[in-house]
Enzyme design. Structure first.
Site, PDB file in Angstrom:
ATOM      1  CB  SER A 197      -0.957  -0.054   1.197  1.00 39.24           C
ATOM      2  OG  SER A 197      -1.977   0.909   1.091  1.00 39.24           O
TER       3      SER A 197
ATOM      4  CG  ASP B 125      -6.949  -3.370  -3.203  1.00 39.60           C
ATOM      5  OD1 ASP B 125      -7.433  -2.239  -2.981  1.00 39.60           O
ATOM      6  OD2 ASP B 125      -5.764  -3.660  -2.919  1.00 39.60           O
TER       7      ASP B 125
ATOM      8  CG  ASP C 180      -9.750  -7.998   0.865  1.00 35.97           C
ATOM      9  OD1 ASP C 180      -8.631  -7.946   1.417  1.00 35.97           O
ATOM     10  OD2 ASP C 180     -10.738  -8.538   1.406  1.00 35.97           O
ATOM     11  CG  HIS C 181      -5.480  -2.680   0.384  1.00 31.92           C
ATOM     12  ND1 HIS C 181      -4.802  -2.320  -0.756  1.00 31.92           N
ATOM     13  CD2 HIS C 181      -4.879  -1.994   1.400  1.00 31.92           C
ATOM     14  CE1 HIS C 181      -3.850  -1.452  -0.458  1.00 31.92           C
ATOM     15  NE2 HIS C 181      -3.870  -1.245   0.845  1.00 31.92           N
TER      16      HIS C 181
ATOM     17  CG  ASP D  12     -10.997 -12.179   5.422  1.00 29.32           C
ATOM     18  OD1 ASP D  12     -11.221 -12.974   6.336  1.00 29.32           O
ATOM     19  OD2 ASP D  12     -11.856 -11.829   4.589  1.00 29.32           O
TER      20      ASP D  12
END
Length: 430
Positions: A147, A364, A402-403, A410
């Site tokens: 990120s 995402d 996702d991010h 997760d």
């Protein structure tokens, strides 16, 4: 259950050539609102791995791996400064000119509380120990970032090799600002990084409440309840906004929210650097070094709209338009409300899935997938098994991730570990 669907990515990663392996250390650099290894020590939750441990997994082959912790909401300049001194040792010097430019918002050039000891045997102030004090051209490192961490390591590389943008001496005599540190970084890898910004910054109108909400969600995911947790720290000593040892996220934000740092007009903060306009400004002076191998990896967790029968969350988006993107069912819960056509709930506030141009819609949950490849206007290429210095070697993107899947929050280790195993295979051959 999520699966690895980016077959091309896996094939490219597996195709890395065989060279004499290097064992240079890896430094992991977190993104926006990130945190250190001890933040949630009571539950064992980590930024890199969630309830698992990516750093430990990467160390299994004998390579040193360090995990950095920099300001979670700070600008990339400030984060780069902290990263440099945290690795090498010494006290953070944010630069004379930089601090003066942001003095109205309270910036301090050399604040207390931002020092790291290079020598454990000579540490009278009991500072935290520097990660890798021997760091130099003979002892280079590999940066692996997630990120905003991608913008941060790029900023650090620019300062290390070329000094500050306003010329030698403009920021004082701090070691970082001398430049001439080519060769200290062998490679720089970015994972789901907003090289050209993220439209999430623009669609989130109320920045301070959103920061508190997201940080609280992190605490919740870590198993400590909501935003009342006291382990999470904002690390804003350079703005005179030190957080009390037992001060919760909600109490801290309530106490400091009137400070100039939090205002959208402040351009020395993550909220500016992460937007498309701020990222474009950063890219004007932060360039791709000809001395470094760059790699980028993307992620996507949205799908094209459909009248029925796709894998999106129909509670968030019951009515869909094929022109836009919508969050998948398996996107982590606190990202879904802004990832689709509309921010939910809102009164016709467009979400990431329909904001800006169509090539920005896929995302995402935090970053637009097209922004993850590399900084616009700088050299980029599809990785073909042979890496090139001075160009962004794009390894493709992981679909249905996702991010936070890409850092294991997760997702099971069986889904996450191959990302880092394949990357290490490439880095070992450089």
């Amino acid at each position: 259950m999520k699966t690895l669907t980016s077959v091309a990515l896996a094939a490219l990663l597996a195709a890395s050539p065989v060279h004499a392996a290097n064992n240079d250390p890896v430094v992991l650099v977190h993104g926006f609102l990130g945190f250190g290894t001890d933040t949630f020590a009571s539950t064992g939750f980590k930024y890199w791995g969630g309830f698992n441990d990516i750093a430990a997994h990467m160390r299994a082959g004998g390579r040193p791996v360090f995990t950095a912790a920099v300001g979670p909401v700070s600008s990339n300049w400030d984060r780069a400064v902290e990263l440099y001194y945290q690795i090498k040792g010494g006290c953070a010097d944010y630069g004379a000119r930089h601090a003066a430019e942001h003095a109205a918002a309270g910036h301090i050039q050399k604040p207390a509380g931002k020092c790291w000891a290079a020598d454990a045997a000579n540490n009278p102030n009991n500072y935290p120990l520097a990660l890798y004090p021997q760091w130099d051209a003979q002892h280079p490192v590999h940066f692996v970032s997630h990120s905003q961490g991608g913008q941060t390591i790029r900023t650090l590389l620019q300062l290390m090799e070329n000094g500050p943008p306003n010329g030698a001496g403009s920021e004082g005599d701090g070691a970082l600002y001398a430049g001439d540190k080519a060769g200290w970084v062998k490679s720089a890898t970015t994972i789901s990084s907003p090289h050209n910004g993220t439209t999430l910054r623009d669609v989130v109108v109320d920045f301070v409440p959103k920061v508190s909400e997201l940080a609280g969600a992190f605490v919740q995911v870590a198993g400590l309840g909501g935003s009342g947790g006291t382990g999470y720290k904002f690390r804003l000593e350079q703005y005179g906004l030190a957080q009390g040892p037992l001060e919760s996220i909600s109490d801290y934000v309530a106490r400091t929210r009137g400070a100039p740092f939090w205002q959208l007009a402040n351009r020395d903060a993550a909220q500016w650097d992460l937007g498309p306009d701020g990222a474009a400004q950063l890219n004007e002076w932060v360039k791709t070094s000809p001395n470094v191998y760059y790699f980028s990896i993307g992620s996507r967790a949205t799908e094209q709209g459909s009248w029925c029968c796709n894998n999106t969350d129909r509670v968030i988006a019951p009515f869909q338009d094929r022109a836009y993107q919508y969050p998948r069912n398996d996107m982590i819960f606190f990202l879904k409300n802004a990832a689709g056509e509309w921010v939910v709930p809102s009164v016709l506030q467009r979400g990431m899935g329909s904001y800006r141009a169509a090539d920005w819609y896929a995302n995402d949950g935090v970053v637009n997938t097209n922004s993850m490849r590399g900084p616009a206007g700088q050299p980029q290429r599809q990785f073909n098994g042979t890496a090139q210095k001075g160009s962004w070697n794009y390894l493709g993107y992981y679909d249905q991730h996702d991010h936070f899947d890409v850092i294991g929050w997760d997702a099971p280790p069986s889904m996450v570990s191959p990302i880092y195993d394949k990357l290490l295979g490439i880095l070992s051959g450089l």
